[in-house]
Design a protein around this motif. Structure first.
Motif, PDB file in Angstrom:
ATOM      1  N   GLY A 101       0.824  -1.205   0.000  1.00  0.00           N
ATOM      2  CA  GLY A 101       0.000   0.000   0.000  1.00  0.00           C
ATOM      3  C   GLY A 101       0.855   1.250   0.000  1.00  0.00           C
ATOM      4  N   ASN A 102       0.350   2.291  -0.643  1.00  0.00           N
ATOM      5  CA  ASN A 102       1.102   3.542  -0.767  1.00  0.00           C
ATOM      6  C   ASN A 102       1.063   4.360   0.521  1.00  0.00           C
ATOM      7  OD1 ASN A 102       2.476   5.733  -1.980  1.00  0.00           O
ATOM      8  ND2 ASN A 102       0.526   6.700  -2.511  1.00  0.00           N
ATOM      9  N   TYR A 103       2.021   4.092   1.398  1.00  0.00           N
ATOM     10  CA  TYR A 103       2.196   4.864   2.634  1.00  0.00           C
ATOM     11  C   TYR A 103       3.649   5.307   2.705  1.00  0.00           C
ATOM     12  CZ  TYR A 103      -2.256   2.857   3.978  1.00  0.00           C
ATOM     13  OH  TYR A 103      -3.578   2.495   3.999  1.00  0.00           O
ATOM     14  N   ALA A 104       3.884   6.505   3.247  1.00  0.00           N
ATOM     15  CA  ALA A 104       5.239   7.071   3.262  1.00  0.00           C
ATOM     16  C   ALA A 104       6.266   6.089   3.838  1.00  0.00           C
ATOM     17  CB  ALA A 104       5.246   8.372   4.055  1.00  0.00           C
ATOM     18  N   GLY A 105       5.956   5.497   4.989  1.00  0.00           N
ATOM     19  CA  GLY A 105       6.908   4.598   5.641  1.00  0.00           C
ATOM     20  C   GLY A 105       7.173   3.352   4.813  1.00  0.00           C
ATOM     21  N   GLU A 123      16.632  -8.628  -9.412  1.00  0.00           N
ATOM     22  CA  GLU A 123      15.769  -7.607 -10.010  1.00  0.00           C
ATOM     23  C   GLU A 123      14.511  -7.473  -9.158  1.00  0.00           C
ATOM     24  OE1 GLU A 123      14.718  -8.287 -14.090  1.00  0.00           O
ATOM     25  OE2 GLU A 123      13.937  -6.242 -14.321  1.00  0.00           O
ATOM     26  N   CYS A 124      14.145  -6.239  -8.876  1.00  0.00           N
ATOM     27  CA  CYS A 124      13.042  -6.014  -7.944  1.00  0.00           C
ATOM     28  C   CYS A 124      12.157  -4.880  -8.438  1.00  0.00           C
ATOM     29  CB  CYS A 124      13.651  -5.667  -6.589  1.00  0.00           C
ATOM     30  SG  CYS A 124      12.513  -5.838  -5.244  1.00  0.00           S
ATOM     31  N   LYS A 125      10.883  -5.153  -8.604  1.00  0.00           N
ATOM     32  CA  LYS A 125       9.950  -4.112  -9.051  1.00  0.00           C
ATOM     33  C   LYS A 125       8.873  -3.912  -7.994  1.00  0.00           C
ATOM     34  CE  LYS A 125      10.382  -4.805 -14.053  1.00  0.00           C
ATOM     35  NZ  LYS A 125      10.925  -3.495 -14.433  1.00  0.00           N
ATOM     36  N   SER A 126       8.391  -2.666  -7.891  1.00  0.00           N
ATOM     37  CA  SER A 126       7.379  -2.357  -6.879  1.00  0.00           C
ATOM     38  C   SER A 126       6.056  -1.984  -7.525  1.00  0.00           C
ATOM     39  CB  SER A 126       7.846  -1.189  -6.014  1.00  0.00           C
ATOM     40  OG  SER A 126       9.037  -1.535  -5.341  1.00  0.00           O
ATOM     41  N   ILE A 127       4.987  -2.530  -6.980  1.00  0.00           N
ATOM     42  CA  ILE A 127       3.641  -2.137  -7.385  1.00  0.00           C
ATOM     43  C   ILE A 127       2.963  -1.558  -6.153  1.00  0.00           C
ATOM     44  CG2 ILE A 127       1.406  -2.911  -8.288  1.00  0.00           C
ATOM     45  CD1 ILE A 127       3.685  -3.208 -10.331  1.00  0.00           C
ATOM     46  N   LEU A 128       2.608  -0.276  -6.241  1.00  0.00           N
ATOM     47  CA  LEU A 128       1.966   0.384  -5.112  1.00  0.00           C
ATOM     48  C   LEU A 128       0.454   0.355  -5.290  1.00  0.00           C
ATOM     49  CD1 LEU A 128       4.939   1.474  -5.128  1.00  0.00           C
ATOM     50  CD2 LEU A 128       4.028   3.437  -3.905  1.00  0.00           C
ATOM     51  N   VAL A 129      -0.230  -0.048  -4.233  1.00  0.00           N
ATOM     52  CA  VAL A 129      -1.690  -0.103  -4.283  1.00  0.00           C
ATOM     53  C   VAL A 129      -2.241   1.226  -3.764  1.00  0.00           C
ATOM     54  CG1 VAL A 129      -3.736  -1.375  -3.560  1.00  0.00           C
ATOM     55  CG2 VAL A 129      -1.580  -2.590  -3.932  1.00  0.00           C
ATOM     56  N   ARG A 130      -3.129   1.823  -4.572  1.00  0.00           N
ATOM     57  CA  ARG A 130      -3.704   3.134  -4.234  1.00  0.00           C
ATOM     58  C   ARG A 130      -5.212   3.092  -4.433  1.00  0.00           C
ATOM     59  NH1 ARG A 130       1.170   4.769  -7.341  1.00  0.00           N
ATOM     60  NH2 ARG A 130       2.396   6.211  -6.062  1.00  0.00           N
ATOM     61  N   ASP A 131      -5.867   2.099  -3.859  1.00  0.00           N
ATOM     62  CA  ASP A 131      -7.289   1.897  -4.157  1.00  0.00           C
ATOM     63  C   ASP A 131      -8.247   2.794  -3.385  1.00  0.00           C
ATOM     64  OD1 ASP A 131      -6.287   0.288  -1.977  1.00  0.00           O
ATOM     65  OD2 ASP A 131      -8.250  -0.675  -1.882  1.00  0.00           O
ATOM     66  N   ASP A 132      -7.783   3.417  -2.286  1.00  0.00           N
ATOM     67  CA  ASP A 132      -8.700   4.178  -1.430  1.00  0.00           C
ATOM     68  C   ASP A 132      -9.067   5.520  -2.070  1.00  0.00           C
ATOM     69  OD1 ASP A 132     -10.099   5.431   0.546  1.00  0.00           O
ATOM     70  OD2 ASP A 132      -8.555   5.237   2.090  1.00  0.00           O
ATOM     71  N   VAL A 133     -10.254   5.576  -2.675  1.00  0.00           N
ATOM     72  CA  VAL A 133     -10.644   6.791  -3.411  1.00  0.00           C
ATOM     73  C   VAL A 133     -10.862   7.967  -2.470  1.00  0.00           C
ATOM     74  CG1 VAL A 133     -11.733   5.402  -5.231  1.00  0.00           C
ATOM     75  CG2 VAL A 133     -13.147   6.355  -3.405  1.00  0.00           C
ATOM     76  N   ALA A 134     -11.072   7.700  -1.188  1.00  0.00           N
ATOM     77  CA  ALA A 134     -11.318   8.783  -0.240  1.00  0.00           C
ATOM     78  C   ALA A 134     -10.029   9.426   0.251  1.00  0.00           C
ATOM     79  CB  ALA A 134     -12.097   8.251   0.961  1.00  0.00           C
TER      80      ALA A 134
END
Lengths: 329, 215
Positions: A101-105, A123-134
């Motif tokens: 999840g997309n959080y600063a920490g 090799e390392c790739k990141s997928i950030l979850v940003r589903d919270d529309v609010a």
């Protein structure tokens, strides 16, 4: 708040130990993480974040799901070294995708772990979850946080990796899953971090907060409690306003409890969710009502929609198993 | 008054810093509870305790070792945003830099300047975002000024404490742009940033150690 714990500093360790008792054959323990015992020759899928949201994240380590999870303290990101240990364990030489999840920490620690992994030649790739529309308006999509939508992204990433696809392909599909997932939550009552005296926030007995985050981050508005149908209508309208869902669209639906809200209540909400989607001519491919992404004893729920296309649907249908999540073929 | 510290003295100073930060847990918890998760004090305590153990356990042959050991201990044990950020504060200024065996104002200014840049890059933060950077940027500025004036270490640190304190005060007037304070909007005004407060405590205890040990 009464909490069934021993010493505060032992919470995570003891939780992992208890988790491993559930299915000793499936998992092995790392310092602050859990990985599948079986090492698979495919792109590794890692998830993780602060603890306190169980069964997320450790309960989503399984077949057709994540291969490992790195666990921080309650509501605090895991350290780069804890994450790196999981990366090393789940890498088969084909690279690792970390979903969080997309959080600063979390961003800080997962970024640093990825750098350390790259130094080791992983090799390392990141997928950030940003589903919270609010959590931020669409114009600031980059600022949006991840909540229960993690579950959809982990499921699809796990399925894609099991197909033997390359890291770039698994990353593309995982990113599409993240982009196609939208959630809205509502809080009815607060949560307390074990060991702390005070709850993270306070809500009056007759108040609810729309869009409150899973660590008590302030939401969009605070209102009086209302009937389930009215609450569900407002939540669904928030989702409909965020993305132009249209007739013929196909979605997977997750109605997720935050901790202390009962299955009975979740099912009542789910009934209305189904009605509203049908009225719009949206097809429900799969419907899940469960407590996957909780926030200690927080009262409330979230509704997540995953918009499917043919590619995502095929992967969604693949079987998956963990003690907390089962998807039959 | 000496212009530099040697290796054993620097170890002693850093041990004192760790102890002081640990003792500040209640203060940091209270500040962070107002606008954050309330876990900053716990995190700093965990990191400084680990650093203190490493400082006690190891022999050091360079100043670089002392600071990188401190930073690594914090990154390894703390988690959250603070672990990486405060770990970087001690690590980046001395990691892969010229090795030194004494600590003076120039070294301190240069190393914390390097760390400041690393933190800004890693945390994607700038001065004015209501973070620890607001305190660190002013402390570094004061260290640079002191170095230019040929100040002694104690005097330089006294100035750095003043800069850090000014930075803490400035965070009270700022809106948060990252982390939890961001979602509070206007409600964050009037509250100082917990991370900035830790920076101030770190410089304050460095200076205090020099005072108490007559260095």
């Amino acid at each position: 708040m009464k909490k069934v714990i021993n010493r505060q500093e032992d919470i995570i360790e003891e939780m992992i130990e208890g988790f491993l008792c559930v299915n000793e054959d499936l998992y092995e323990k790392l310092d602050r993480g859990v990985v599948l015992k079986e090492k698979k020759d495919k792109v590794g899928i890692l998830t993780g974040g602060g603890s306190g949201h169980e069964p997320l994240f450790l309960g989503f380590v399984g077949n057709g799901l994540a291969d490992g999870a790195a666990l921080g303290n309650v509501f605090a990101a895991p350290t780069p070294y804890n994450i790196l240990e999981v990366i090393e364990s789940v890498d088969s030489g084909k690279g690792v995708i970390q979903i969080y999840g997309n959080y600063a920490g979390d961003v800080l620690n997962f970024d640093m772990a990825a750098e350390l992994a790259e130094m080791e030649g992983i090799e390392c790739k990141s997928i950030l979850v940003r589903d919270d529309v609010a959590s931020a308006p669409l114009s600031r999509y980059e600022d949006r946080r991840g909540i229960a939508g993690d579950v959809f992204v982990i499921k699809l990433a796990g399925a894609a990796a099991d197909e033997g696809l390359s890291i770039d392909e698994v990353a593309r599909i995982s990113q599409k899953a993240a982009d196609n997932t939208r959630s809205i939550g509502v809080a009815l009552s607060s949560a307390t971090i074990p060991g702390l005296e005070k709850p993270t926030f306070t809500l009056a007995e007759d108040e609810i907060e729309f869009g409150m985050g899973i660590h008590g981050e302030p939401g969009i508005k605070r209102t009086k409690m209302m009937k389930a149908d009215d609450l569900t209508t407002q939540m669904m309208e928030t989702l409909f306003n965020d993305y132009p869902y249209k007739k013929g669209d196909e979605v997977s639906v997750l109605v997720n409890g935050l901790g202390s809200t009962t299955q009975m209540e979740l099912l009542i909400v789910n009934r209305k969710v189904n009605q509203m989607l049908k009225e719009k001519g949206i097809t429900i491919h799969h419907n899940d009502v469960n407590n996957y992404c909780t926030s200690q004893e927080m009262g409330g729920l979230s509704i997540s929609l995953l918009l499917l296309d043919d590619e995502l649907k095929a992967l969604y249908n693949k079987p998956a198993y963990s003690p907390y999540y089962v998807k039959n073929a | 008054m000496e212009h530099y510290l040697n290796i054993p003295q620097t170890v002693q100073m850093m041990k004192f810093v760790c102890q002081e930060v640990m003792d500040s847990k209640p203060l940091l918890t209270e500040i962070d509870s107002a606008i954050g998760d309330g876990d900053h004090g716990i995190g700093m305590e965990v990191g400084c305790k680990a650093a203190l153990q490493e400082l006690q356990r190891n022999e050091f042959s360079t100043i670089n070792d002392i600071f990188t050991t401190t930073g690594k201990s914090m990154i390894k044990t703390m988690g959250g945003a603070s672990g990486v950020i405060f770990g970087t504060m001690f690590l980046s200024g001395f990691h892969k830099q010229d090795e030194v065996t004494t600590l003076n104002v120039e070294t301190l200014a240069k190393s914390f300047d390097t760390s400041l840049h690393a933190i800004k890059k890693r945390g994607k933060v700038q001065p004015g975002d209501k973070t620890m950077v607001d305190a660190l940027v002013l402390a570094v500025e004061k260290l640079h000024q002191s170095a230019h004036q040929g100040a002694a270490l104690k005097e330089g640190l006294e100035n750095a404490v003043e800069g850090a304190h000014q930075g803490v005060e400035e965070t009270k007037q700022l809106l948060g742009r990252v982390g939890r304070a961001k979602s509070l909007g206007e409600r964050a005004i009037g509250h100082q940033d917990a991370g900035a407060t830790s920076v101030w405590i770190i410089f304050k205890s460095m200076h205090q150690w020099l005072e108490e040990n007559d260095k």
